[in-house]
Design a protein around this motif. Structure first.
Motif, PDB file in Angstrom:
ATOM      1  N   THR A  25       0.834  -1.205   0.000  1.00 44.68           N
ATOM      2  CA  THR A  25       0.000   0.000   0.000  1.00 44.68           C
ATOM      3  C   THR A  25       0.866   1.251   0.000  1.00 44.68           C
ATOM      4  O   THR A  25       0.588   2.210  -0.726  1.00 44.68           O
ATOM      5  N   ALA A  26       1.923   1.241   0.805  1.00 47.07           N
ATOM      6  CA  ALA A  26       2.816   2.401   0.860  1.00 47.07           C
ATOM      7  C   ALA A  26       3.520   2.604  -0.472  1.00 47.07           C
ATOM      8  O   ALA A  26       3.804   3.736  -0.866  1.00 47.07           O
ATOM      9  N   PHE A  27       3.800   1.510  -1.189  1.00 50.23           N
ATOM     10  CA  PHE A  27       4.439   1.615  -2.498  1.00 50.23           C
ATOM     11  C   PHE A  27       3.551   2.394  -3.472  1.00 50.23           C
ATOM     12  O   PHE A  27       4.055   3.081  -4.372  1.00 50.23           O
ATOM     13  N   GLY A  28       2.242   2.325  -3.290  1.00 47.22           N
ATOM     14  CA  GLY A  28       1.311   3.079  -4.128  1.00 47.22           C
ATOM     15  C   GLY A  28       1.485   4.582  -3.992  1.00 47.22           C
ATOM     16  O   GLY A  28       1.080   5.342  -4.874  1.00 47.22           O
ATOM     17  N   ALA A  29       2.101   5.015  -2.896  1.00 46.49           N
ATOM     18  CA  ALA A  29       2.328   6.447  -2.691  1.00 46.49           C
ATOM     19  C   ALA A  29       3.275   7.021  -3.742  1.00 46.49           C
ATOM     20  O   ALA A  29       3.175   8.195  -4.096  1.00 46.49           O
ATOM     21  N   PHE A  30       4.186   6.189  -4.262  1.00 46.09           N
ATOM     22  CA  PHE A  30       5.095   6.669  -5.305  1.00 46.09           C
ATOM     23  C   PHE A  30       4.323   7.041  -6.573  1.00 46.09           C
ATOM     24  O   PHE A  30       4.610   8.038  -7.221  1.00 46.09           O
ATOM     25  N   GLY A  31       3.341   6.223  -6.917  1.00 39.09           N
ATOM     26  CA  GLY A  31       2.511   6.518  -8.083  1.00 39.09           C
ATOM     27  C   GLY A  31       1.706   7.793  -7.903  1.00 39.09           C
ATOM     28  O   GLY A  31       1.556   8.594  -8.838  1.00 39.09           O
ATOM     29  N   VAL A  32       1.206   7.983  -6.691  1.00 38.60           N
ATOM     30  CA  VAL A  32       0.438   9.198  -6.404  1.00 38.60           C
ATOM     31  C   VAL A  32       1.341  10.425  -6.464  1.00 38.60           C
ATOM     32  O   VAL A  32       0.940  11.471  -6.990  1.00 38.60           O
ATOM     33  N   ASP A  44      -3.308  20.789 -14.158  1.00 41.46           N
ATOM     34  CA  ASP A  44      -4.523  19.990 -14.348  1.00 41.46           C
ATOM     35  C   ASP A  44      -5.195  19.761 -12.991  1.00 41.46           C
ATOM     36  O   ASP A  44      -4.785  18.916 -12.200  1.00 41.46           O
ATOM     37  N   THR A  45      -6.237  20.550 -12.737  1.00 39.02           N
ATOM     38  CA  THR A  45      -6.929  20.490 -11.452  1.00 39.02           C
ATOM     39  C   THR A  45      -7.617  19.153 -11.240  1.00 39.02           C
ATOM     40  O   THR A  45      -7.607  18.613 -10.121  1.00 39.02           O
ATOM     41  N   LEU A  46      -8.181  18.599 -12.272  1.00 39.15           N
ATOM     42  CA  LEU A  46      -8.902  17.334 -12.137  1.00 39.15           C
ATOM     43  C   LEU A  46      -7.959  16.197 -11.747  1.00 39.15           C
ATOM     44  O   LEU A  46      -8.278  15.370 -10.883  1.00 39.15           O
ATOM     45  N   ARG A  47      -6.790  16.155 -12.360  1.00 35.61           N
ATOM     46  CA  ARG A  47      -5.798  15.127 -11.986  1.00 35.61           C
ATOM     47  C   ARG A  47      -5.283  15.347 -10.563  1.00 35.61           C
ATOM     48  O   ARG A  47      -4.989  14.402  -9.850  1.00 35.61           O
ATOM     49  N   LEU A  48      -5.167  16.602 -10.174  1.00 35.00           N
ATOM     50  CA  LEU A  48      -4.727  16.912  -8.823  1.00 35.00           C
ATOM     51  C   LEU A  48      -5.754  16.437  -7.795  1.00 35.00           C
ATOM     52  O   LEU A  48      -5.388  15.880  -6.756  1.00 35.00           O
ATOM     53  N   ILE A  49      -7.017  16.624  -8.100  1.00 36.85           N
ATOM     54  CA  ILE A  49      -8.088  16.130  -7.218  1.00 36.85           C
ATOM     55  C   ILE A  49      -8.057  14.613  -7.171  1.00 36.85           C
ATOM     56  O   ILE A  49      -8.199  14.012  -6.093  1.00 36.85           O
ATOM     57  N   ASP A  50      -7.855  13.987  -8.318  1.00 41.00           N
ATOM     58  CA  ASP A  50      -7.768  12.522  -8.366  1.00 41.00           C
ATOM     59  C   ASP A  50      -6.603  12.020  -7.514  1.00 41.00           C
ATOM     60  O   ASP A  50      -6.724  11.032  -6.787  1.00 41.00           O
ATOM     61  N   ALA A  51      -5.477  12.706  -7.578  1.00 43.07           N
ATOM     62  CA  ALA A  51      -4.317  12.319  -6.775  1.00 43.07           C
ATOM     63  C   ALA A  51      -4.597  12.495  -5.290  1.00 43.07           C
ATOM     64  O   ALA A  51      -4.185  11.664  -4.471  1.00 43.07           O
ATOM     65  N   ALA A  52      -5.312  13.550  -4.939  1.00 49.34           N
ATOM     66  CA  ALA A  52      -5.650  13.782  -3.526  1.00 49.34           C
ATOM     67  C   ALA A  52      -6.570  12.684  -2.998  1.00 49.34           C
ATOM     68  O   ALA A  52      -6.395  12.192  -1.874  1.00 49.34           O
ATOM     69  N   VAL A  53      -7.530  12.274  -3.817  1.00 47.80           N
ATOM     70  CA  VAL A  53      -8.437  11.195  -3.415  1.00 47.80           C
ATOM     71  C   VAL A  53      -7.664   9.875  -3.296  1.00 47.80           C
ATOM     72  O   VAL A  53      -7.871   9.114  -2.345  1.00 47.80           O
ATOM     73  N   SER A  54      -6.759   9.635  -4.217  1.00 46.44           N
ATOM     74  CA  SER A  54      -5.930   8.422  -4.155  1.00 46.44           C
ATOM     75  C   SER A  54      -5.048   8.432  -2.913  1.00 46.44           C
ATOM     76  O   SER A  54      -4.871   7.403  -2.260  1.00 46.44           O
ATOM     77  N   ALA A  56      -5.707   9.949  -0.110  1.00 50.60           N
ATOM     78  CA  ALA A  56      -6.583   9.703   1.036  1.00 50.60           C
ATOM     79  C   ALA A  56      -6.899   8.214   1.166  1.00 50.60           C
ATOM     80  O   ALA A  56      -6.947   7.674   2.275  1.00 50.60           O
ATOM     81  N   ALA A  57      -7.076   7.542   0.038  1.00 47.48           N
ATOM     82  CA  ALA A  57      -7.339   6.101   0.065  1.00 47.48           C
ATOM     83  C   ALA A  57      -6.124   5.338   0.594  1.00 47.48           C
ATOM     84  O   ALA A  57      -6.273   4.371   1.355  1.00 47.48           O
ATOM     85  N   ILE A  58      -4.937   5.773   0.225  1.00 48.47           N
ATOM     86  CA  ILE A  58      -3.720   5.125   0.715  1.00 48.47           C
ATOM     87  C   ILE A  58      -3.583   5.318   2.220  1.00 48.47           C
ATOM     88  O   ILE A  58      -3.289   4.377   2.959  1.00 48.47           O
ATOM     89  N   VAL A  59      -3.810   6.530   2.682  1.00 43.46           N
ATOM     90  CA  VAL A  59      -3.715   6.812   4.122  1.00 43.46           C
ATOM     91  C   VAL A  59      -4.746   5.987   4.895  1.00 43.46           C
ATOM     92  O   VAL A  59      -4.425   5.397   5.933  1.00 43.46           O
ATOM     93  N   THR A  60      -5.955   5.912   4.379  1.00 45.00           N
ATOM     94  CA  THR A  60      -6.988   5.123   5.031  1.00 45.00           C
ATOM     95  C   THR A  60      -6.624   3.643   5.051  1.00 45.00           C
ATOM     96  O   THR A  60      -6.775   2.965   6.075  1.00 45.00           O
ATOM     97  N   GLY A  61      -6.115   3.139   3.937  1.00 44.73           N
ATOM     98  CA  GLY A  61      -5.703   1.740   3.868  1.00 44.73           C
ATOM     99  C   GLY A  61      -4.595   1.427   4.855  1.00 44.73           C
ATOM    100  O   GLY A  61      -4.614   0.387   5.521  1.00 44.73           O
ATOM    101  N   LEU A  62      -3.628   2.328   4.959  1.00 40.07           N
ATOM    102  CA  LEU A  62      -2.543   2.123   5.920  1.00 40.07           C
ATOM    103  C   LEU A  62      -3.055   2.145   7.354  1.00 40.07           C
ATOM    104  O   LEU A  62      -2.610   1.354   8.194  1.00 40.07           O
ATOM    105  N   ALA A  63      -4.012   3.032   7.639  1.00 38.90           N
ATOM    106  CA  ALA A  63      -4.579   3.092   8.987  1.00 38.90           C
ATOM    107  C   ALA A  63      -5.322   1.801   9.332  1.00 38.90           C
ATOM    108  O   ALA A  63      -5.206   1.282  10.445  1.00 38.90           O
ATOM    109  N   ILE A  64      -6.057   1.263   8.376  1.00 37.02           N
ATOM    110  CA  ILE A  64      -6.788   0.010   8.595  1.00 37.02           C
ATOM    111  C   ILE A  64      -5.810  -1.145   8.813  1.00 37.02           C
ATOM    112  O   ILE A  64      -5.997  -1.974   9.714  1.00 37.02           O
TER     113      ILE A  64
END
Length: 80
Positions: A25-32, A44-54, A56-64
């Motif tokens: 999961t932490a490795f996914g942070a490199f892609g983000v 590109d604001t839309l891609r930036l929002i997509d990266a922020a959501v991704s 957040a998903a990584i942080v949530t996954g790590l917390a779980i």
């Protein structure tokens, strides 16, 4: 089912399996991070929002996964 097979199936619920999941999961942070860099360069604001959501998903996954690691405690599947 053999003892080895039952241990292999329990790997995901073991400390080792949880650590491996955390690393993956932490490795996914490199892609983000790459996605954020590219979005900023292209303004590109839309891609930036997509990266922020991704992110957040990584942080949530790590917390779980961290919570699961704490719950495992001493009753590790692979140890017993």
């Amino acid at each position: 089912m053999s003892k080895a097979m039952s241990k292999a199936k329990g790997f995901k619920k073991s400390k080792s399996g949880t650590y491996l999941s955390i690393a993956g999961t932490a490795f996914g942070a490199f892609g983000v991070a790459k996605q954020v860099k590219k979005a900023r360069l292209e303004n590109d604001t839309l891609r930036l929002i997509d990266a922020a959501v991704s992110a957040a998903a990584i942080v949530t996954g790590l917390a779980i996964l961290y919570r699961e690691l704490k719950r495992l405690g001493d009753d590790d599947v692979l140890l017993g």
